[in-house]
Motif scaffolding. Structure first.
Motif, PDB file in Angstrom:
ATOM      1  N   PHE A 106       0.862  -1.178   0.000  1.00 46.42           N
ATOM      2  CA  PHE A 106       0.000   0.000   0.000  1.00 46.42           C
ATOM      3  C   PHE A 106       0.898   1.228   0.000  1.00 46.42           C
ATOM      4  CE2 PHE A 106      -2.436  -3.338   2.100  1.00 46.42           C
ATOM      5  CZ  PHE A 106      -3.639  -3.274   1.416  1.00 46.42           C
ATOM      6  N   SER A 107       0.516   2.250  -0.770  1.00 46.49           N
ATOM      7  CA  SER A 107       1.344   3.450  -0.871  1.00 46.49           C
ATOM      8  C   SER A 107       1.462   4.198   0.451  1.00 46.49           C
ATOM      9  CB  SER A 107       0.805   4.383  -1.957  1.00 46.49           C
ATOM     10  OG  SER A 107      -0.517   4.800  -1.638  1.00 46.49           O
ATOM     11  N   ASP A 108       0.474   4.042   1.340  1.00 44.61           N
ATOM     12  CA  ASP A 108       0.543   4.739   2.626  1.00 44.61           C
ATOM     13  C   ASP A 108       1.244   3.913   3.710  1.00 44.61           C
ATOM     14  OD1 ASP A 108      -1.525   2.901   2.721  1.00 44.61           O
ATOM     15  OD2 ASP A 108      -2.770   4.124   4.035  1.00 44.61           O
ATOM     16  N   GLU A 109       1.782   2.744   3.350  1.00 47.92           N
ATOM     17  CA  GLU A 109       2.584   1.927   4.263  1.00 47.92           C
ATOM     18  C   GLU A 109       3.919   1.639   3.578  1.00 47.92           C
ATOM     19  OE1 GLU A 109       0.808  -1.527   6.032  1.00 47.92           O
ATOM     20  OE2 GLU A 109      -1.176  -0.609   6.050  1.00 47.92           O
ATOM     21  N   PRO A 110       4.794   2.654   3.503  1.00 47.21           N
ATOM     22  CA  PRO A 110       6.047   2.448   2.774  1.00 47.21           C
ATOM     23  C   PRO A 110       6.945   1.409   3.448  1.00 47.21           C
ATOM     24  CG  PRO A 110       6.090   4.531   3.958  1.00 47.21           C
ATOM     25  CD  PRO A 110       4.701   3.971   4.099  1.00 47.21           C
ATOM     26  N   ASN A 111       7.718   0.726   2.630  1.00 44.48           N
ATOM     27  CA  ASN A 111       8.687  -0.278   3.087  1.00 44.48           C
ATOM     28  C   ASN A 111       8.046  -1.448   3.825  1.00 44.48           C
ATOM     29  OD1 ASN A 111      10.795   1.297   2.038  1.00 44.48           O
ATOM     30  ND2 ASN A 111      10.897   2.492   3.921  1.00 44.48           N
ATOM     31  N   ARG A 112       6.796  -1.755   3.499  1.00 45.42           N
ATOM     32  CA  ARG A 112       6.116  -2.920   4.082  1.00 45.42           C
ATOM     33  C   ARG A 112       5.473  -3.708   2.958  1.00 45.42           C
ATOM     34  NH1 ARG A 112       3.908  -1.945   9.890  1.00 45.42           N
ATOM     35  NH2 ARG A 112       5.391  -0.405  10.606  1.00 45.42           N
ATOM     36  N   THR A 113       5.820  -4.973   2.907  1.00 45.99           N
ATOM     37  CA  THR A 113       5.242  -5.865   1.901  1.00 45.99           C
ATOM     38  C   THR A 113       4.582  -7.033   2.617  1.00 45.99           C
ATOM     39  OG1 THR A 113       6.953  -5.275   0.290  1.00 45.99           O
ATOM     40  CG2 THR A 113       5.735  -7.305  -0.112  1.00 45.99           C
ATOM     41  N   TYR A 114       3.350  -7.331   2.244  1.00 47.36           N
ATOM     42  CA  TYR A 114       2.635  -8.494   2.751  1.00 47.36           C
ATOM     43  C   TYR A 114       2.589  -9.509   1.613  1.00 47.36           C
ATOM     44  CZ  TYR A 114       0.963  -4.993   6.078  1.00 47.36           C
ATOM     45  OH  TYR A 114       0.901  -3.992   7.004  1.00 47.36           O
ATOM     46  N   TYR A 115       2.480 -10.788   1.947  1.00 49.54           N
ATOM     47  CA  TYR A 115       2.306 -11.821   0.921  1.00 49.54           C
ATOM     48  C   TYR A 115       0.893 -12.363   1.095  1.00 49.54           C
ATOM     49  CZ  TYR A 115       7.057 -11.232  -0.403  1.00 49.54           C
ATOM     50  OH  TYR A 115       8.229 -10.675  -0.877  1.00 49.54           O
ATOM     51  N   ALA A 116       0.039 -12.048   0.126  1.00 51.46           N
ATOM     52  CA  ALA A 116      -1.395 -12.278   0.291  1.00 51.46           C
ATOM     53  C   ALA A 116      -2.023 -12.883  -0.946  1.00 51.46           C
ATOM     54  CB  ALA A 116      -2.079 -10.947   0.613  1.00 51.46           C
ATOM     55  N   LYS A 117      -3.221 -13.372  -0.755  1.00 54.41           N
ATOM     56  CA  LYS A 117      -4.098 -13.767  -1.854  1.00 54.41           C
ATOM     57  C   LYS A 117      -5.526 -13.412  -1.464  1.00 54.41           C
ATOM     58  CE  LYS A 117      -5.008 -17.981  -2.819  1.00 54.41           C
ATOM     59  NZ  LYS A 117      -4.959 -19.310  -3.311  1.00 54.41           N
ATOM     60  N   ILE A 118      -6.397 -13.449  -2.433  1.00 53.16           N
ATOM     61  CA  ILE A 118      -7.795 -13.066  -2.195  1.00 53.16           C
ATOM     62  C   ILE A 118      -8.515 -14.135  -1.384  1.00 53.16           C
ATOM     63  CG2 ILE A 118     -10.015 -12.650  -3.364  1.00 53.16           C
ATOM     64  CD1 ILE A 118      -8.009 -10.381  -3.552  1.00 53.16           C
ATOM     65  N   ASP A 119      -9.336 -13.682  -0.440  1.00 53.14           N
ATOM     66  CA  ASP A 119     -10.180 -14.576   0.330  1.00 53.14           C
ATOM     67  C   ASP A 119     -11.627 -14.203   0.027  1.00 53.14           C
ATOM     68  OD1 ASP A 119     -10.500 -16.669   2.284  1.00 53.14           O
ATOM     69  OD2 ASP A 119     -11.228 -15.126   3.661  1.00 53.14           O
ATOM     70  N   GLY A 120     -12.382 -15.113  -0.498  1.00 53.68           N
ATOM     71  CA  GLY A 120     -13.777 -14.838  -0.846  1.00 53.68           C
ATOM     72  C   GLY A 120     -13.879 -14.083  -2.163  1.00 53.68           C
ATOM     73  N   THR A 121     -14.796 -13.141  -2.222  1.00 59.84           N
ATOM     74  CA  THR A 121     -15.029 -12.357  -3.430  1.00 59.84           C
ATOM     75  C   THR A 121     -15.029 -10.878  -3.041  1.00 59.84           C
ATOM     76  OG1 THR A 121     -16.499 -12.055  -5.331  1.00 59.84           O
ATOM     77  CG2 THR A 121     -17.551 -12.448  -3.189  1.00 59.84           C
ATOM     78  N   ILE A 122     -15.347 -10.004  -3.980  1.00 60.03           N
ATOM     79  CA  ILE A 122     -15.464  -8.587  -3.642  1.00 60.03           C
ATOM     80  C   ILE A 122     -16.816  -8.400  -2.954  1.00 60.03           C
ATOM     81  CG2 ILE A 122     -15.590  -6.230  -4.526  1.00 60.03           C
ATOM     82  CD1 ILE A 122     -13.719  -7.024  -6.733  1.00 60.03           C
ATOM     83  N   GLU A 123     -16.758  -8.125  -1.660  1.00 55.01           N
ATOM     84  CA  GLU A 123     -17.969  -8.010  -0.856  1.00 55.01           C
ATOM     85  C   GLU A 123     -18.671  -6.672  -1.104  1.00 55.01           C
ATOM     86  OE1 GLU A 123     -19.204 -10.421   1.065  1.00 55.01           O
ATOM     87  OE2 GLU A 123     -17.526 -11.725   0.561  1.00 55.01           O
ATOM     88  N   GLU A 124     -19.971  -6.670  -0.916  1.00 58.52           N
ATOM     89  CA  GLU A 124     -20.795  -5.456  -1.012  1.00 58.52           C
ATOM     90  C   GLU A 124     -20.558  -4.706  -2.312  1.00 58.52           C
ATOM     91  OE1 GLU A 124     -19.643  -3.198   2.387  1.00 58.52           O
ATOM     92  OE2 GLU A 124     -20.204  -4.750   3.802  1.00 58.52           O
TER      93      GLU A 124
END
Length: 196
Positions: free
Chosen positions: A88-106
């Motif tokens: 995220f641009s507002d969290e510099p120098n931080r990388t998470y390793y993620a994947k999508i859970d579920g679908t796009i809600e709402e």
């Protein structure tokens, strides 16, 4: 404008909306052992759970065809088989390793706007900073890693002279060695087969 990068790709037409939810750290679960007659309990073990990040997003469409194309583009971008880098641009120098859970809600439509909430799951709940490089000015140097979790370093050695071994040791006396040291007094290093 805040942006997110997923799998090292940023979509300039996606807007990050307010309301990101992310715990400051992954949940911890303690396994307790209760002993009769003893107040309290002993902690047998601690487990670290997964980290969830929910991010509301929105985008503007020209018409229904453009909306369908952008939804298809979202699906091809967000659906991965393995966790990939998320920043995220507002969290510099931080990388998470993620994947999508579920679908796009709402997922909602309003005139030419579409909005919804994406849920990311991080099976590895740690945040990663930028890779640090340490050049050894001599045979001995100290490398300090500032972080909240143990890390596994990567060492690359370049042999510039004929040597019989290379060793890396930590402050606990644990070491990794390639080759074998020789006693200079008793023997000399030699080249078994000399290249011509």
């Amino acid at each position: 404008m805040q942006t997110l990068s997923f799998n090292n790709v940023t979509k300039p037409w996606i807007y990050l909306l307010e309301g990101r939810q992310k715990a400051p750290f992954a949940p911890r679960t303690n396994s307790l052992l209760y002993v009769a007659g003893m107040p309290g309990a002993y902690i047998e073990s601690s487990e670290t759970g997964v980290l969830y990040i929910t991010q509301p997003v929105g985008f503007v469409v020209e018409d229904d065809v453009d909306a369908l194309n952008k939804v298809d583009e979202l699906a091809s971008w967000l659906l991965t088989s393995e966790p990939v880098p998320l920043t995220f641009s507002d969290e510099p120098n931080r990388t998470y390793y993620a994947k999508i859970d579920g679908t796009i809600e709402e997922f909602r439509k309003f005139v030419n706007q579409r909005r919804g909430t994406i849920t990311f799951i991080c099976p590895d709940p740690h945040k990663y900073g930028p890779e640090l490089e340490a050049i050894f000015p001599s045979d001995v140097t100290n490398v300090t890693v500032n972080g909240t979790a143990a890390t596994k370093p990567v060492f690359e050695l370049e042999v510039l002279a004929p040597i019989t071994f290379a060793m890396i040791q930590n402050q606990l006396g644990e070491y990794m060695m390639i080759g074998r040291p020789i006693d200079v007094v008793d023997s000399d290093a030699f080249t078994k087969y000399e290249r011509i």
